[in-house]
Write an enzyme that holds these catalytic residues in place. Structure first.
Site, PDB file in Angstrom:
ATOM      1  N   ASP A 149     101.025  63.043  73.789  1.00  0.00           N
ATOM      2  CA  ASP A 149     101.264  61.826  74.565  1.00  0.00           C
ATOM      3  C   ASP A 149     100.862  60.582  73.767  1.00  0.00           C
ATOM      4  OD1 ASP A 149     102.533  61.559  76.958  1.00  0.00           O
ATOM      5  OD2 ASP A 149     100.793  62.088  78.195  1.00  0.00           O
TER       6      ASP A 149
ATOM      7  N   GLN B  65      98.753  65.015  82.735  1.00  0.00           N
ATOM      8  CA  GLN B  65      99.619  64.133  83.523  1.00  0.00           C
ATOM      9  C   GLN B  65      98.776  63.096  84.278  1.00  0.00           C
ATOM     10  OE1 GLN B  65     103.068  64.172  83.506  1.00  0.00           O
ATOM     11  NE2 GLN B  65     102.922  62.309  84.733  1.00  0.00           N
TER      12      GLN B  65
ATOM     13  N   LYS C  79     109.671  67.510  82.592  1.00  0.00           N
ATOM     14  CA  LYS C  79     109.193  67.832  81.246  1.00  0.00           C
ATOM     15  C   LYS C  79     109.314  69.328  80.965  1.00  0.00           C
ATOM     16  CE  LYS C  79     106.210  63.818  81.367  1.00  0.00           C
ATOM     17  NZ  LYS C  79     104.884  63.225  81.607  1.00  0.00           N
TER      18      LYS C  79
END
Ligand code: NAP
Length: 295
Positions: free
Chosen positions: A123, A100, A56
């Site tokens: 997200d 994460q 990412k």
């Protein structure tokens, strides 16, 4: 039955197109408060998480998003992780926050994700982001399902078709993949079925579907012979075999000649998830800075 050639849906190439648009959009931010910025929170030493975060950060650097990693030890307390997310939430220079997953087991994931403000929820996992999807309101969509929609749009556009009226089967009902996936397909006017671990006859459900999105997390769960001839198959699953190679939830070899198109693992959904995160970050920056979002 006439065998047809099964097309590979090239997630890498489609992701590259999305990233190029992001790069152009990021360049437009020059002199207007700086580039879009993404903060990634990682806790502990999960090796897969480390690899995902690296990917990412690399993609962000490539398109011109200013990304930072906030790493905490595996022993970090709930208060310490919450303080990190709170500080990023309060920092006006941060456009997007990604925590994460998975977090170490002693941490309360819901409480931590709940601290990500909706306008920075790149997200798309937050309750408000998911609620906006249910309500049909604008918002940041979960990256993997939104990326799958981009892949499906490409696959159907190449055939001069759309998802409208297609029978779509989503295998899996998780909060981050299965459920938002089903809602996005519904919003695209597909007729949607959701299967899960208690579904009575998965093979029969697969056999009725024009589109199969497999997100069960079970290697080679879906057999090619279950598929309706001409089905379009998206394999979200990703598993590392003992020999180090990767495979998905679909037994791709047995789908050859039956499916019209299928995503490979690797090189299908994975690159699109990262590209969609970049698109969401640019979109968050555009929205937060009060401009129209069109990436
Ligand atoms: P998850 O939270 O474990 O959810 C799996 C879902 O599949 C559950 O709803 C479960 O049903 C269902 N399921 C399990 N076994 C099944 C079976 N035999 N038949 C039908 N349904 C079954 O997993 P997830 O987070 O959604 O992820 C799914 C997969 O996608 C994993 O392999 C993950 O690594 C992969 N993934 C890939 C990406 C990417 O970018 N490529 C991103 C995210 C996830 P119940 O609800 O009844 O338990």
């Amino acid at each position: 039955m006439t065998q047809q050639q099964t097309e590979r849906i090239d997630g890498k190439a489609i992701a590259a197109e999305v990233l190029e648009i992001c790069r152009q959009r990021c360049a437009e931010f020059k002199g207007r408060g700086g580039p879009p910025s993404l903060a990634v929170v990682r806790v502990g030493e999960d090796p897969a998480s480390r690899v995902y975060v690296r990917g990412k950060l690399r993609a962000a650097a490539k398109v011109g998003i200013q990304a930072s990693e906030h790493h905490l030890e595996a022993t970090a307390t709930q208060q310490e992780v919450e303080a990190t997310v709170r500080a990023l939430a309060a920092d006006d220079a941060v456009d997007g926050i990604l925590v994460q997953l998975p977090l170490p087991r002693h941490l309360h994931e819901g409480a931590i994700l709940g601290l990500v403000p909706t306008d920075k929820d790149v997200d798309g996992f937050g309750v408000e982001s998911l609620g906006a999807l249910v309500a049909g309101l604008p918002g940041l969509r979960a990256c993997t399902p939104a990326g799958v929609m981009t892949l499906l749009d490409h696959a159907f556009a190449a055939r001069g078709e759309t998802l409208r009226g297609k029978r779509a089967l989503v295998i899996g009902r998780s909060r981050i993949v299965g459920k938002p996936m089903a809602l996005l397909l519904l919003a695209a006017d597909a007729t949607v079925t959701i299967a899960h671990s208690k579904s009575a006859d998965l093979a029969a459900e697969v056999g009725r579907a024009d589109v199969v999105v497999a997100a069960a997390g079970v290697p080679h769960l879906v057999r090619g012979e279950w598929l309706a001839p001409g089905a379009v198959v998206i394999d979200v699953g990703i598993h590392r075999r003992d020999d180090g190679s990767l495979c998905g939830d679909v037994d791709t070899d047995s789908a050859e000649g039956i499916a019209a198109a299928i995503t490979p693992v690797p090189g299908g959904v994975g690159p699109m998830t990262i590209a969609t995160l970049m698109r969401n970050t640019v979109e968050a920056a555009v929205r937060r800075r009060g401009e129209s979002a069109d990436v």
